[in-house]
Design an enzyme around this catalytic site. Sequence first.
Site, PDB file in Angstrom:
ATOM      1  N   LYS A  37       0.838  -1.192   0.000  1.00 48.99           N
ATOM      2  CA  LYS A  37       0.000   0.000   0.000  1.00 48.99           C
ATOM      3  C   LYS A  37       0.878   1.249   0.000  1.00 48.99           C
ATOM      4  CE  LYS A  37      -1.763  -1.485   3.757  1.00 48.99           C
ATOM      5  NZ  LYS A  37      -2.540  -1.759   4.984  1.00 48.99           N
ATOM      6  N   THR A  40      -7.881   9.454   7.876  1.00 44.06           N
ATOM      7  CA  THR A  40      -7.109   8.306   7.387  1.00 44.06           C
ATOM      8  C   THR A  40      -7.027   7.181   8.413  1.00 44.06           C
ATOM      9  OG1 THR A  40      -5.087   9.367   8.172  1.00 44.06           O
ATOM     10  CG2 THR A  40      -5.710   9.757   5.878  1.00 44.06           C
ATOM     11  N   GLY A  56      -7.863   3.971  10.076  1.00 46.66           N
ATOM     12  CA  GLY A  56      -8.579   2.753   9.713  1.00 46.66           C
ATOM     13  C   GLY A  56      -8.559   2.420   8.241  1.00 46.66           C
ATOM     14  N   THR A  57      -7.747   3.113   7.439  1.00 47.77           N
ATOM     15  CA  THR A  57      -7.715   2.812   6.005  1.00 47.77           C
ATOM     16  C   THR A  57      -7.230   1.384   5.747  1.00 47.77           C
ATOM     17  OG1 THR A  57      -5.558   3.910   5.929  1.00 47.77           O
ATOM     18  CG2 THR A  57      -7.460   5.188   5.203  1.00 47.77           C
ATOM     19  N   GLY A  58      -6.184   0.962   6.452  1.00 44.94           N
ATOM     20  CA  GLY A  58      -5.663  -0.388   6.237  1.00 44.94           C
ATOM     21  C   GLY A  58      -6.632  -1.450   6.697  1.00 44.94           C
ATOM     22  N   CYS A  59      -7.266  -1.233   7.837  1.00 48.64           N
ATOM     23  CA  CYS A  59      -8.266  -2.184   8.341  1.00 48.64           C
ATOM     24  C   CYS A  59      -9.416  -2.317   7.349  1.00 48.64           C
ATOM     25  CB  CYS A  59      -8.805  -1.717   9.688  1.00 48.64           C
ATOM     26  SG  CYS A  59      -7.563  -1.409  10.946  1.00 48.64           S
TER      27      CYS A  59
END
Length: 385
Positions: free
Chosen positions: A162, A198, A200-203
Amino acid sequence: MTPRILIIAGSDSGGGAGIQADIKTVTMLGGHATTAITAITAQNTLGVDSVHPVPTDMVIAQIDAVVRDIGVDAIKIGMIGSARTALAVAEKLAELPGVPVVFDPVMVATSGATLADPATIAAFERLMARATVVTPNLPELDALGGDPGALIAAHGCAVLVKGGHGDTPQVTDRLFSANPDDPPEIEWSDPRIETEATHGTGCTLSSAIACGLAQEWDLPEAVARGRRFVRIAMREAPELGRGHGPMGQQAVRLDLNMSFFEPMLNQVTVPARDLAASERFYRLLGLRQVVRASPRYARFESEGGATFSIATDESYTAPVAYFECGDLDVTVAYLQQQGVKFEAEPKDEPWGWREARLRDPAGNAIRLYQAGEMRRFPPWRLDDA
């Protein structure tokens, strides 16, 4: 059947990341989320105050309870809590062969707080060996050795790198495949969204990918849909808190079609003679105006995200119905195989949609299109919408 997604991750008391973001994402994408909470955190948009790992035996007990009764179609792993839990979860995954696993190797929160110690990061090796895909951001990739090819060779999992932590105007994500039949690398690149929302974007991305895999989408399709979900959720952020705020997963449901073969009625465009008069009429009906391109065109939004447009240009002499597709080209190819005739093949239009044109048996104009975030967030969207 409703996709069943088992989420193994930590709880975020601020509701922006972790289990809370995962549940919202799975729910909005039509799945059912079950959980095994690995840690309890006291945090908000400004940072993490405290972390309390859940005992390993309790994490495994949660997994056993939901799998035994409800079952599981895909697994998402986020914050793991401890090295002992990571090793125990890896052993448990061996009892679930064939279930796709998305592993988001959470190490540091958006605020900068450390969420995994060196022993836990070392134990990630065992989880990667069980994963379908691992989704590190750029700092996490460095901590895992920095080489996607080496991770694939060592563990046999695909790697989605990412690019959100980069400093370029474009955000580029790269999928490195572990399947020799797939392209070795697929790249997606989109303009960076300037926002503090931003957290929690990965979750959110990893849970969205798990939903796609649970529905037997291939990995690139699941990643592409997950990326669209994240970007729309960022644009819909509710602006809560004084730091890195939560995203707006709750507003995405009608912006992301669940199926390639089930086009969703999204919009009707009707002719107008006097744009200003028509604008006033539809605002009086209670629609929220989101686009004004006077004197030619205006668009409104109704509760739930469906849109309605008025147009004065001569190409609109009767209402036109627009159906949004998850993948326009796949949908058109399927319909053509069934004998449906198209007036215009799929084409990228100047306003940012990909569109195909046809008519129903009564001669009514139908448009099939794919727009993603461009549907509700075109460059000309009204600032106060």
